[in-house]
Structures are given as structure tokens and as C-alpha cells.
Design an enzyme around this catalytic site. Structure first.
Site, PDB file in Angstrom:
ATOM      1  N   HIS A 194       0.848  -1.208   0.000  1.00 57.80           N
ATOM      2  CA  HIS A 194       0.000   0.000   0.000  1.00 57.80           C
ATOM      3  C   HIS A 194       0.880   1.254   0.000  1.00 57.80           C
ATOM      4  O   HIS A 194       0.608   2.223  -0.719  1.00 57.80           O
ATOM      5  CB  HIS A 194      -0.888   0.040   1.258  1.00 57.80           C
ATOM      6  N   LYS A 229     -18.131  -4.669   8.839  1.00 55.35           N
ATOM      7  CA  LYS A 229     -17.071  -5.656   9.067  1.00 55.35           C
ATOM      8  C   LYS A 229     -16.480  -5.417  10.447  1.00 55.35           C
ATOM      9  O   LYS A 229     -16.612  -4.343  11.019  1.00 55.35           O
ATOM     10  CB  LYS A 229     -15.968  -5.475   8.022  1.00 55.35           C
ATOM     11  N   ARG A 260      -2.324  -6.052  -7.577  1.00 51.47           N
ATOM     12  CA  ARG A 260      -1.169  -6.901  -7.264  1.00 51.47           C
ATOM     13  C   ARG A 260      -1.044  -8.054  -8.245  1.00 51.47           C
ATOM     14  O   ARG A 260      -0.057  -8.207  -8.931  1.00 51.47           O
ATOM     15  CB  ARG A 260      -1.293  -7.462  -5.841  1.00 51.47           C
ATOM     16  N   SER A 285      -3.124  -7.506   3.029  1.00 55.71           N
ATOM     17  CA  SER A 285      -3.505  -7.303   4.443  1.00 55.71           C
ATOM     18  C   SER A 285      -3.963  -8.620   5.052  1.00 55.71           C
ATOM     19  O   SER A 285      -3.642  -8.925   6.201  1.00 55.71           O
ATOM     20  CB  SER A 285      -4.645  -6.278   4.540  1.00 55.71           C
TER      21      SER A 285
END
Ligand code: PNS
Length: 173
Positions: free
Chosen positions: A29, A53, A102, A140
Site C-alpha cells: 500500500h 465488518k 497486485r 492485508s
């Protein structure tokens, strides 16, 4: 404004928004934020509050870690938002979203989100920055899993995140 010795491109949009959960932020990031900060005059890193979440880190902790990691980037602001991303982008007077990509598996979800966002707000477009190869495998979720299983995450996250995770480990153990 010069960032790390490199001026932003002459005709670059004045403001871009780099949104994410950043739970926690990774070196990948940070790499995307650094490269976007070289490309745009100003960059807002926008942390979503995702109330549905249960994140590992509270919103203010995620913001704090990002601020610490981006402290040497003068044209980067760290903020948070809830609700629709396009509404936040509009409130900030921006028209551009930046996202990192990614691996190929990222593409489908990111592409769908970009199309949805453009459907919701026709003036808002998305630009993708490919991850640098050394960070392409860092996510993450993998950082959270390695941490939960007692592994070493020091190569994957900035020092501010490492400190916060060490504090968390102290609380848990
Ligand atoms: O860290 P992530 O998972 O890449 O971040 C995803 C994020 C925060 C960009 C996305 O969940 C988002 O935009 N959330 C805000 C709600 C929204 O606008 N949803 C509609 C877009 S599909």
C-alpha cells in the site's frame, strides 16, 4: 510541489483519492501511495470505516498508522470516509480514484468496482497502479493470518504497523 526529488507530472489531475480498508496497511500500500504521490499533485489516502465488518484495527488506528507511514510525503493527506466512495470523492472535489493491482486475481474485483463507480458517478474514473514486484504477494489478509499464527511480518508492513501489531500481541497474550 516536488516529492522525493521528483515533481508531479505537469498536467496531472490536482487531486486523486486512494481508498482502501488498510487493515492493516502493508508496504505494498505504501509503495502505491508513494508512486501515486509522484504522479498527482495531491493524494488523499481514504480509509473506509466499513461498519459492517469487524476490522482488526479500529478506524482511528488505521488512520494513525497511515499518517505515520506517509509522514514524509508532503502532498499526501490521510482521511477516512463512510458511505459510498463516489460520494466521498465528489465531496473532496476529486474525479480520480487510484487503486493498486497486485496479481491477476485482483483484477476482476477491481475492474467491477471501477465500472460500478463510473456507473454511479460518470465523472469519477479509476486508475490502476501495478504493484511493484517485491510487494505483489503481500496482502492485508495474509499479514493478518501470518500474525495470528505467530509468524514474522516485519518485512511486509511499515514500522508504525509493526508497533501496533506488537501492542496487539501484548494485549492478546
Ligand atoms: O481495501 P479494499 O478492499 O481494496 O477497499 C475496498 C473499498 C474501500 C475501496 C471499497 O470497499 C469501497 O469503495 N467501499 C465504499 C462503499 C462503496 O462505495 N461501495 C460501492 C463500490 S463497489
Amino acid at each position: 510541489m516536488s516529492v522525493g526529488g521528483q515533481a508531479p507530472l505537469a498536467q496531472s489531475p490536482p487531486l486523486a483519492v486512494y481508498p482502501g480498508s488498510f487493515d492493516p496497511m502493508t508496504n505494498g500500500h505504501l509503495d502505491v501511495a508513494r508512486r501515486a504521490a509522484r504522479t498527482f499533485s495531491r493524494l488523499v489516502v481514504a480509509v473506509v470505516s466499513n461498519p459492517n465488518k469487524r476490522p482488526m484495527f479500529a478506524l482511528d488506528e488505521r488512520v494513525e498508522m497511515l499518517r505515520d507511514a506517509c509522514a514524509d510525503l508532503p502532498n499526501v493527506e490521510v482521511d477516512s470516509f463512510d458511505g459510498l466512495l463516489v460520494d466521498y470523492v465528489r465531496r473532496r472535489g476529486a474525479t480520480l480514484i487510484v487503486k493498486g493491482l497486485r496479481i491477476v486475481a485482483d483484477f476482476e474485483g477491481e475492474f467491477t468496482m471501477a465500472l460500478l463507480n463510473r456507473k454511479l458517478a460518470g465523472h469519477v474514473d479509476t486508475m490502476f497502479l501495478p504493484a511493484s514486484v517485491e510487494y505483489a504477494y503481500v496482502s492485508s489478509s495474509s499479514v493478518r493470518e501470518i500474525f495470528a499464527l505467530g509468524g514474522d511480518i516485519s518485512e511486509f508492513v511499515p514500522p508504525s504497523v509493526l508497533r501496533a501489531m506488537a501492542r496487539l500481541r501484548g494485549k492478546v497474550s
